[in-house]
Design an enzyme around this catalytic site. Structure first.
Site, short mmCIF file in Angstrom:
data_model
loop_
_atom_site.label_atom_id
_atom_site.label_comp_id
_atom_site.label_asym_id
_atom_site.label_seq_id
_atom_site.Cartn_x
_atom_site.Cartn_y
_atom_site.Cartn_z
N ASN A 93 17.35 5.20 5.17
CA ASN A 93 16.14 5.28 5.98
C ASN A 93 15.28 4.03 5.83
O ASN A 93 15.71 2.95 6.18
CB ASN A 93 15.40 6.57 5.67
CG ASN A 93 14.31 6.93 6.68
OD1 ASN A 93 13.28 7.44 6.33
ND2 ASN A 93 14.53 6.63 7.95
N ASP A 132 -28.69 -9.71 22.57
CA ASP A 132 -29.36 -8.88 21.58
C ASP A 132 -29.36 -7.40 21.95
O ASP A 132 -29.07 -6.54 21.13
CB ASP A 132 -30.81 -9.35 21.39
CG ASP A 132 -30.92 -10.58 20.52
OD1 ASP A 132 -30.05 -10.76 19.65
OD2 ASP A 132 -31.85 -11.37 20.72
N ASN A 176 8.06 3.87 13.86
CA ASN A 176 8.14 5.02 12.95
C ASN A 176 7.48 6.26 13.51
O ASN A 176 6.93 7.08 12.77
CB ASN A 176 7.54 4.67 11.58
CG ASN A 176 8.24 3.51 10.91
OD1 ASN A 176 9.40 3.24 11.19
ND2 ASN A 176 7.54 2.81 10.04
N TYR A 214 -2.67 -3.35 6.82
CA TYR A 214 -1.98 -4.11 5.79
C TYR A 214 -2.93 -5.08 5.08
O TYR A 214 -2.80 -5.32 3.87
CB TYR A 214 -0.82 -4.89 6.41
CG TYR A 214 0.38 -4.04 6.74
CD1 TYR A 214 1.33 -3.73 5.78
CD2 TYR A 214 0.56 -3.53 8.03
CE1 TYR A 214 2.43 -2.94 6.09
CE2 TYR A 214 1.66 -2.74 8.35
CZ TYR A 214 2.59 -2.44 7.37
OH TYR A 214 3.67 -1.66 7.67
N GLU A 236 -28.20 -6.33 25.32
CA GLU A 236 -27.28 -6.07 26.42
C GLU A 236 -25.87 -6.54 26.10
O GLU A 236 -25.67 -7.59 25.48
CB GLU A 236 -27.73 -6.79 27.70
CG GLU A 236 -29.16 -6.51 28.10
CD GLU A 236 -30.12 -7.61 27.67
OE1 GLU A 236 -31.15 -7.78 28.33
OE2 GLU A 236 -29.80 -8.31 26.67
N ARG A 256 -2.95 8.24 12.05
CA ARG A 256 -2.67 9.09 10.89
C ARG A 256 -3.87 9.99 10.62
O ARG A 256 -4.97 9.50 10.33
CB ARG A 256 -2.36 8.23 9.67
CG ARG A 256 -1.11 7.37 9.87
CD ARG A 256 -0.89 6.41 8.71
NE ARG A 256 0.25 5.54 8.97
CZ ARG A 256 0.62 4.53 8.18
NH1 ARG A 256 -0.09 4.25 7.08
NH2 ARG A 256 1.68 3.79 8.49
N TRP A 258 13.38 0.95 4.06
CA TRP A 258 13.42 0.11 2.86
C TRP A 258 12.13 0.19 2.06
O TRP A 258 12.13 0.06 0.83
CB TRP A 258 13.68 -1.35 3.24
CG TRP A 258 12.55 -1.98 4.00
CD1 TRP A 258 12.37 -2.04 5.33
CD2 TRP A 258 11.38 -2.62 3.43
NE1 TRP A 258 11.18 -2.66 5.66
CE2 TRP A 258 10.56 -3.02 4.51
CE3 TRP A 258 10.96 -2.86 2.12
CZ2 TRP A 258 9.35 -3.67 4.31
CZ3 TRP A 258 9.75 -3.51 1.92
CH2 TRP A 258 8.96 -3.91 3.01
N TRP A 259 10.98 0.38 2.77
CA TRP A 259 9.67 0.32 2.10
C TRP A 259 9.56 1.37 1.01
O TRP A 259 9.01 1.11 -0.07
CB TRP A 259 8.57 0.52 3.15
CG TRP A 259 7.19 0.33 2.61
CD1 TRP A 259 6.47 -0.82 2.57
CD2 TRP A 259 6.34 1.33 2.03
NE1 TRP A 259 5.24 -0.62 2.00
CE2 TRP A 259 5.13 0.71 1.66
CE3 TRP A 259 6.49 2.69 1.79
CZ2 TRP A 259 4.08 1.40 1.05
CZ3 TRP A 259 5.45 3.39 1.18
CH2 TRP A 259 4.26 2.74 0.82
N HIS A 273 3.45 -8.06 10.44
CA HIS A 273 4.55 -7.80 11.37
C HIS A 273 4.55 -8.84 12.50
O HIS A 273 4.77 -8.52 13.64
CB HIS A 273 4.50 -6.38 11.94
CG HIS A 273 4.77 -5.33 10.91
ND1 HIS A 273 4.68 -3.99 11.17
CD2 HIS A 273 5.11 -5.42 9.60
CE1 HIS A 273 4.95 -3.29 10.08
NE2 HIS A 273 5.21 -4.15 9.12
#
Length: 1007
Positions: A161, A533, A438, A269, A535, A327, A163-164, A260
């Protein structure tokens, strides 16, 4: 509680029975090493660091205190650990530790299993916890860790699955578990677990946040197994992330952060990177492996320039968080809390000059974030640290920021005032539109298409399940094709458009723009924002499509609190005040107002040209699972107020204009509409421009290579320009948002000026009257803003004489933090002298030069050369402004290269020391056929280390001259006649690491 006691009792008897059996076995075989406790001995330097990390994880002795927040946190630690323990599978035949983490194909189940065990171990190791030292808890922890090692994560397991999880996620948590349970694990377990980590992450590698995670994994494992080489690798490994980058992953000189390859990720990150750097610095502080890289100061600059602008009252702006915003547990205030904790930890180890600003920022964030209380949400260690800070009367909270910031490296703009914050999220040919890997951020389709974020005192707006319930087709600021989209469709899209970015004036005002070229359809248009300021002016022009589908611009899509009954009015008439409500069309609207759910959260809207609006109040239902494959499926409902401008199907050259008025009441919005202080000067596909009368400020975006004229500003090409008059001073800012310019921008202002007050490097005022004219060298500036300040007065009888720069061949003051005009040469190693090359040259801020950028080397000894690209000449002068390094006998620095033919043939002009005190001579040398000859030398003199000098070499025919200015003007030091080399390139040479070149100028000389 009864269940807990029953479970604990059962575990107690299982443990007792097991120990009895174990003792019987030990009578025959001796104590098994895997269950042994290390021999007591005096703590060594590794033990000190391990205990320090354990304190970071648990809070240390202070965690047992009676402070109310500490007590609440301790209870939360216990409750979380107990819930993990209650659901832990303990059967000898178990297939997994938790029933929802049973997969042998989803690698995150490994990381999450170690994470839950860590939750339990923290309670076991936290002083004052009701589970501290619990033998039954320990037994189950050890059994579970053994099971994980045997069944899931060991040195011989085949990764699957992601690598991290194998290289970073699981090792980080397993390292923490070994620290928390070090004395209980025994040497065999520690060796086995550490070997599993070593098999996956043996070295420091990768870029950005991934690299810092690797540093943490390798360094902490080194602490645990007492491996000095691993700690040295971790300490030295930070160097690569401390440098600024010009492409790919990392921090850019303008404060952008990319991960990335092309995604804006400061709040994702980047946050992990700075948080883990804080941890590494804390771990190694004061030790033999402390980080001593001179670029460490960049970390504190990142806090000021990258993180502080995107932190609003404790929330970290979602437009910098990539797919992480999808998330459920990690919404914007959660991320802001993480950032605040990281900055708090950085303040512990920061130099004295940096610490006060860090502490003031943290104190402000803790005080201002009333939605996500710091002391309820932080780790025990940071609660203790934060309590100390808040009780310190010498630390004054930082005042609200007033600033404008263009993050040209990641297509983001931030505009901050005391009462609100505003963000713009864009994309281009340089920056991807959105990330959706993912199974995350499945509906982020339009978040990079000019979405705007308005932050005010409704701190819950972008939290409280915003992303789970927002209509992704109605994101504020976007102009979209309403065609239905599939999940993740179009992610990682680079549009063909380069005109994306903006300009900053006085660090307080700005103009921004985006050339829209939408994914998957024919929609295109030009969108601008002018930020003052009170607007926030939004313009659209050239909006076109040929797909025969409705094209809309979303003015507003605001989440309302509670039942969603906040009053909304258009031109003073109530509209859709209950939820849900039907859509309503209002023609010719001049202004609108949405009452806030709390003081300071009202919003006014002004439509300068009148607008036909579609307004709707909608009860939106959604779930986190709909935007994130692992999110909760629980249905959630929120009420939204929408305002849209419908351009109809297949529009041709459609436009829009509206002004956001944050914080204005209904009466104030009506009064503004009756007497607006902003004027739309032009809104076409060629030029968009706005005038703010109160500020006497004008902003203009020029979209075509032909430039144009608007509001008294004429540009020779594509540019974003802003001017402001204050008293007798005219200020102007210019930027090239395309980052593609191949020539100077020529800017003309339709008024005279008396004199030049100041200019950025690269700005040349070539005329003051009857109109002001500037040449702005935006080539290679990466979207940077250039400014000039001029004194206004009646036009003089004759224009002021201006410096003549027609003889300039090359100029670089490294103002952008980069050195694209330089070519570092590869110099081979010779004997004990190391090699030098491109990796040894960089641009960094130099304390000796007042914090300005300087071109420097990090090679401690040995020859290093860098040449100016593309310039070869015969008769010229080369001037260097720089600082000297510490001396040693025979050492040299501040050297200029002249008439460089090749590596063995050129002239050198510089200083050579005869002792460590800096005594020596200025010399002209010749390298011919690889052999050095001293051609001329000054009388004995000295050069103070760290002092700033100006050195000039003149090469005019056969005449070679060397001048030095130590503060009183140039003085001739040496001269000689030599005709060995008639022409060649120029550059810098040094034999001492740290030599600092602040400015280099090449001028033509007549023969």
């Amino acid at each position: 509680m009864v269940k807990r006691k029953q479970r604990a009792s059962a575990r107690h008897w299982r443990l007792r029975a097991g120990l009895i059996g174990l003792l019987v076995c030990l009578l025959w075989s001796g104590l098994a090493e895997g269950w042994s406790v290390p021999n007591a001995a005096a703590a060594d330097r590794f033990d000190v660091l391990r205990e320090r990390w354990k304190t970071l994880l648990t809070g240390g002795a202070a965690a047992a205190g009676s402070d109310a927040d500490i007590t609440v946190k301790r209870a939360a630690i216990d409750a979380l650990a107990q819930s993990r323990w209650d659901t832990l599978q303990t059967s000898p035949t178990r297939a997994c530790l938790w029933t929802d983490l049973c997969s042998t194909t989803i690698s995150s189940h490994i990381t999450d299993s170690y994470g839950r065990l860590k939750d339990m171990a923290i309670a076991y190791a936290t002083p004052g916890s009701t589970l501290a030292g619990d033998p039954a808890l320990l037994a189950d922890l050890l059994s579970a860790l053994d099971w994980m090692h045997a069944q899931r994560y060991n040195a011989s397991a085949t990764p699957y699955n992601n690598w991290w999880d194998w290289q970073i996620g699981a090792p980080l948590r397993l390292n923490d578990l070994m620290v928390l349970l070090y004395d209980e694990l025994g040497t065999t377990r520690i060796a086995s677990y550490a070997a599993a980590i070593e098999a996956r992450s043996p070295i420091v590698e990768m870029t950005g946040a991934n690299r810092v995670w690797k540093i943490t994994v390798v360094g902490l494992r080194g602490v645990i197994v007492k491996d000095a080489a691993k700690l040295a690798a971790a300490s030295n490994g930070l160097s690569d992330v401390l440098s600024y980058v010009t492409s790919g992953d990392g921090f850019y000189a303008d404060g952008s952060f990319i991960q990335h390859y092309r995604y804006p990720y400061t709040g994702g990150y980047g946050l992990s990177l700075i948080s883990d750097i804080a941890g590494v610095l804390y771990l190694l502080d004061g030790s033999d492996w402390r980080v001593i890289d001179p670029r460490l100061g960049h970390v504190y600059r990142w806090v000021r320039e990258a993180f502080e602008p995107i932190l609003y009252k404790g929330a970290l702006m979602d437009m910098t968080r990539g797919r992480e915003m999808s998330r459920a547990p990690y919404q914007d205030h959660y991320a802001g809390n993480r950032a605040t904790q990281a900055i708090l930890r950085l303040s512990q180890t920061a130099p004295d000059a940096e610490r006060p600003a860090l502490q003031r920022l943290v104190k402000a964030m803790i005080a201002e974030d009333t939605y996500y209380p710091f002391f309820e949400k932080s780790t025990m260690y940071n609660i203790v640290l934060g309590k100390q800070l808040m009780a310190d009367p010498t630390v004054v909270p930082r005042e609200p920021l007033v600033m404008n910031r263009v993050f040209a490296g990641m297509d983001r703009v931030v505009h901050l005032r005391e009462g609100f914050g505003f963000g713009i999220s864009m994309s281009s040919a340089r920056v991807f539109n959105f990330e959706a890997i993912n199974g995350e951020n499945l509906k982020g389709w339009f978040t990079g298409d000019g979405m705007t974020y308005l932050y005010n005192d409704d701190l819950s707006h972008y939290s409280d399940d915003y992303w789970a319930t927002v209509d992704p087709y109605r994101l504020p600021g976007t102009t979209i094709d309403t065609n239905p989209r599939l999940n993740s469709s179009g992610y990682e899209y680079l549009s063909p458009s380069h005109w994306v970015g903006g300009v900053i004036l006085d660090e307080a005002y700005g103009a921004a723009g985006m050339e829209l070229d939408a994914w998957g359809n024919t929609l295109s248009g030009r969108k601008s924002w002018f930020l003052f300021d009170e607007e926030l002016v939004a313009l659209g022009a050239g909006i076109a499509s040929t797909d025969n589908r409705p094209i809309v611009t979303n003015v507003e899509h605001r989440k309302l609190a509670g039942p969603g009954t906040s009053p909304f009015t258009v031109d003073g008439a109530a509209a859709l005040t209950t939820a849900p409500g039907a859509a309503e069309t209002v023609t010719g609207a001049q202004w609108a107002h949405l009452a806030g759910d709390m003081p300071g959260s009202d919003i006014g809207y002004y439509f300068p040209d009148g607008a036909d609006l579609e307004v709707q109040r909608t009860l939106r239902e959604g779930s986190w699972r709909q935007i994130n494959a692992t999110g909760p499926e629980t249905p959630i409902s929120r009420v939204y107020q929408s305002i849209r401008i419908n351009h109809g199907p297949s529009p041709v050259d459609a436009t829009y204009s509206y002004v956001l008025l944050p914080g204005l009441s209904s009466a104030e919005a009506e009064a503004y509409a009756a007497n607006p202080s902003t004027t739309i000067l032009v809104n076409t596909p060629a030029v968009q421009a706005v005038r703010q009368e109160t500020l006497q400020a004008t902003g203009a975006n020029f979209w075509t290579t032909a430039g144009g004229t608007a509001g008294g500003i004429t540009s020779s090409g594509q540019a974003s320009v802003m001017t402001r008059v204050s008293g007798d001073e005219l200020r102007i800012a210019v930027a090239d948002p395309t980052q593609q310019a191949q020539d100077y921008l020529v800017i003309e202002l339709e008024q005279p000026a008396q004199s030049v007050i100041s200019t950025s490097s690269g700005v040349y005022v070539t005329r003051l009257s009857p109109t002001v004219q500037l040449h702005v060298d935006v080539q290679g500036a990466r979207g940077e803003s250039f400014e000039a300040a001029l004194r206004l007065a009646p036009p003089p009888a004759s224009p002021d004489s201006l410096p003549d720069r027609s003889d300039w061949l090359f100029h670089d003051d490294f103002a952008y933090g980069t050195a694209p005009g330089w070519e570092p040469m590869s110099v081979a190693a010779s004997g004990t002298v190391p090699a030098c090359g491109a990796a040894h040259w960089s641009v960094a801020r130099a304390e000796a030069l007042g914090g300005a950028f300087a071109y420097t080397t990090n090679q401690p000894a040995g020859e290093c050369r860098s040449l100016i690209r593309g310039v070869s000449a015969a008769n010229y002068s080369i001037e260097l402004t720089g600082a000297a390094t510490p001396w040693s006998a025979g050492g040299s620095a501040l050297s200029l290269i002249g008439r460089y033919v090749d590596a063995q043939n050129y002239y050198r002009f510089g200083f050579t020391a005869t002792d460590a005190a800096g005594n020596g001579n200025w010399r002209i040398l010749k390298r011919q056929g690889g052999v050095w000859t001293v051609l001329a030398t000054s009388s004995a003199t000295s050069a103070a280390a760290g002092s700033s000098y100006r050195v000039k070499a003149e090469l005019q025919g056969s005449q070679l001259r060397l001048y030095v200015d130590s503060g009183s003007g140039y003085a001739l030091q040496a001269s000689v006649t030599d005709a060995s080399f008639a022409s060649g390139r120029s550059g810098l040479l040094t034999y001492k690491g740290g030599t600092q070149a602040q400015e280099v100028l090449l001028r033509k000389l007549t023969p």
